[in-house]
Scaffold this motif. Structure first.
Motif, short mmCIF file in Angstrom:
data_model
loop_
_atom_site.label_atom_id
_atom_site.label_comp_id
_atom_site.label_asym_id
_atom_site.label_seq_id
_atom_site.Cartn_x
_atom_site.Cartn_y
_atom_site.Cartn_z
N ASP A 1 -20.05 -5.97 -24.73
CA ASP A 1 -21.17 -5.36 -24.90
C ASP A 1 -22.46 -5.93 -24.26
N THR A 2 -23.39 -5.45 -23.60
CA THR A 2 -24.66 -5.94 -23.14
C THR A 2 -25.68 -5.12 -23.38
N ARG B 1 -27.28 -6.59 -31.30
CA ARG B 1 -26.56 -5.19 -31.18
C ARG B 1 -25.06 -5.61 -32.17
N VAL C 1 -13.78 -5.35 -25.45
CA VAL C 1 -14.83 -4.83 -25.71
C VAL C 1 -15.94 -5.70 -25.41
N ASP D 1 -28.44 0.46 -31.06
CA ASP D 1 -28.17 -0.87 -31.66
C ASP D 1 -26.86 -1.13 -32.33
N LEU E 1 -24.63 2.80 -20.65
CA LEU E 1 -23.60 3.03 -19.79
C LEU E 1 -22.51 2.70 -20.64
N ASP F 1 -27.36 -3.02 -21.70
CA ASP F 1 -27.42 -1.58 -21.21
C ASP F 1 -26.02 -1.10 -20.61
N ALA F 2 -25.12 -1.65 -21.13
CA ALA F 2 -23.41 -1.07 -20.59
C ALA F 2 -22.61 -1.82 -21.77
N VAL F 3 -21.71 -0.80 -22.07
CA VAL F 3 -20.49 -1.55 -22.68
C VAL F 3 -19.05 -0.91 -21.96
N VAL F 4 -18.24 -1.99 -22.08
CA VAL F 4 -17.08 -1.70 -21.52
C VAL F 4 -15.98 -1.80 -22.41
N VAL F 5 -14.97 -0.82 -22.44
CA VAL F 5 -13.99 -0.85 -23.31
C VAL F 5 -12.70 -0.81 -22.36
N ALA G 1 -18.22 2.26 -20.11
CA ALA G 1 -17.25 2.20 -19.19
C ALA G 1 -15.91 2.05 -19.76
#
Lengths: 368, 368
Positions: free
Chosen positions: A336-337, A322, A334, B339, B323, A339-343, B325
């Motif tokens: 990223d995984t 990705r 930031v 992607d 998700l 199935d989820a992203v955190v900011v 977050a």
């Protein structure tokens, strides 16, 4: 070290401050957050190998992770993998391991080493542990304190007396621990750093099993008694029955709070200061500092794809396959995984766990 | 509208300001950015249906999107899908369609309607187009100007004369266009809004084919001549040969710049002001305003999963099955796709296209 030394690796906790990289189902100690392809747990095991044979290493972990731990540590004897039916905090985990070891090997000295720390200077670590084992054999409950390198507010501190005369070769002299101090404010942390009498509490302990269990019985019989019943049944036919009946009744308490702090007030706790490049992989700030490289004025962890324009002060943990793209953003984390992203605002990395709490409240345990 | 009216939908451009939602391979006009499950292109087609039968609608698009356009618009006759071998800007696309229509249906009045606009009041839109067709039939090159609702700096403006006496039923009276004005500063845009003589240039045009082609020949013979050769060959056996030889030689220029601006200075351009809730789905600010809903103080577009703590002023476009977050972040745009994820300062949404340029420079065309 001698044959009476046993190592315990408590591999619990889901590392919610490293969410969404670390998940309940795939906690941080199983991740290769080591700069190599070994997981934090494997690195901890590797680091102990020169001190203790695999047959004298114990891992305490949750039922959900027992298979993964066994797979990552094929050298670990099956009977040394202690599986908790549910998490009951560190006192229960460490006490259970200590007592099982004590029953199997009376007179053992037990060291407990967290599964999610990194150490640069392994030789210095070994010398420090050897010194702590020497002291522990005399009956002191030993901690390994870390010589602070900055006014860190994220750790607890050990307040120490002057060095004693009994130094081991290659390691600093032991010091008595006068008190355990909670995570300080930045002003207090700065004073601690100046004082020369304060060490970081790294949560590494070494003790003679009988000395620790004696203190546990005196100070927390409510923990000692059920743990004793379980340990006594462990290697017999009634293990599962006793474990499932008794384990849920063990009070949840940290070993520092239950035993070490009160024992320190009675002069029973000492430390060997360690200066071996210790890191607690506790949050993304640490992950960035240890494993990040600079790219386009931001810090990128790992080999993933990042493109960044007019941005700085950002720690990015991209996910394989990705892309993370940044435009004019600053002082963020930031992560990223698949199935989820955190900011996250960078100075709030300690609070990433609050996102996991919010997700649980909303019934999104699948994401945590 | 009468049988001499034909509609052209130029479906070009990759919508780089909506990257990574819009991609070269899957541009925005193919996306359901309409609040329904119809794509922008389909919504444009649907909106024209009461004005013009499917047999008199033409779509000009790139080779990469011809199949997708045909699939999305099964009612469109195959011979009305005009496929450009490469993008040559709007003048080439619109001129080619106008001339092919003119050859197939001499005397046609042609309207050109972008594939990526949204319109709330479709009845008012129809009345405006009808009024523009009436004027176009007299020989004027017509634009549909949008009555401004705010001092927008992201659009070009039409500077207009007083309304003429010849109003059509249900639509404002036409006005002469005195000049085309570039995207203004906020001060100038504020003056335009006050003046009552400035309309947004929405890039919608209506003209008699012969009137437009006559102006094109006069003002840009370098465009008119190759387009004429291609159009003349289009319905014959030599189409592919002529197209591949001549198309790459057509100058790349916008139709406003090539024809409409110079023609306006000679009094040949008029407009019918439209006030029908027009939106150019140009950037994520617009996407948020049109399709977002408030959740935890941030604007969430679509049904995806978002969790947010201590954050505000953020537009989030989550991706299905993933998700997003947020923790203590402000005034950002976060767009997640299967992607790629972009994190952008909110007042820089117009510059998201610069990220795509940077990616191309770095050989990452696969992401663009």
């Amino acid at each position: 070290v001698q044959d009476d030394f046993y190592a315990v690796i408590p591999a619990g906790g889901s590392g919610t401050r490293l969410w969404p990289l670390s998940r309940t189902s795939n906690p941080k100690f199983l991740h290769p957050l080591t700069g190599t392809d070994r997981s934090l747990l494997q690195a901890t095991f590797d680091r102990l190998a020169p001190l203790v044979t695999a047959g004298r290493v114990y891992v305490v972990t949750g039922a959900a992770h027992a298979d993964a731990v066994a797979q990552q540590l094929p050298e670990l004897p099956a009977e040394n993998l202690l599986v908790e039916p549910s998490p009951r905090d560190s006192c229960a985990a460490i006490a259970l391991a200590t007592e099982i070891i004590s029953l199997r090997a009376p007179g053992a000295v037990v060291g407990s080493f967290a599964a999610d720390h990194l150490i640069n200077d392994v030789a210095a670590f070994h010398a420090t542990v050897r010194a702590a084992v020497d002291c522990a054999r005399q009956g002191q409950l030993m901690t390994i304190g870390i010589t602070p390198s900055r006014p860190e507010t994220g750790y607890g501190y050990l307040e120490c007396g002057d060095p004693t005369a009994i130094a081991s070769p290659g390691a600093p002299a032991p010091q008595q621990v006068l008190a355990f101090r909670e995570k300080p404010s930045v002003d207090v942390a700065t004073e601690y750093l100046k004082s020369g009498h304060h060490l970081w509490n790294a949560g590494m302990f070494v003790w003679r099993a009988d000395a620790f269990l004696d203190q546990l019985r005196q100070r927390r019989p409510d923990v000692a008694e059920p743990v004793h019943r379980i340990a006594a049944a462990w290697d017999g036919a009634s293990r599962d029955a006793v474990l499932s009946a008794v384990w849920p009744t063990v009070p949840k308490v940290a070993v520092e709070y239950a035993v070490m702090e009160p024992a320190s007030l009675d002069g029973l706790v000492s430390t060997v200061p360690g200066d071996f490049g210790w890191s607690d992989i506790g949050d993304f700030e640490t992950v960035g500092a240890l494993f990040g490289h600079d790219q386009d004025s931001v810090t990128v962890v790992g080999d993933g794809s990042v493109v960044s324009l007019d941005s700085d002060g950002v720690i990015v943990v991209p996910s394989e396959g990705r892309l993370v793209a940044l435009l004019d953003v600053h002082d963020l984390v930031v992560v990223d995984t698949p199935d989820a992203v955190v900011v996250c605002r960078r100075d709030r990395v300690q609070d990433v766990k609050r996102l996991t709490e919010l997700l649980r409240e909303r019934g999104r345990d699948d994401c945590v």
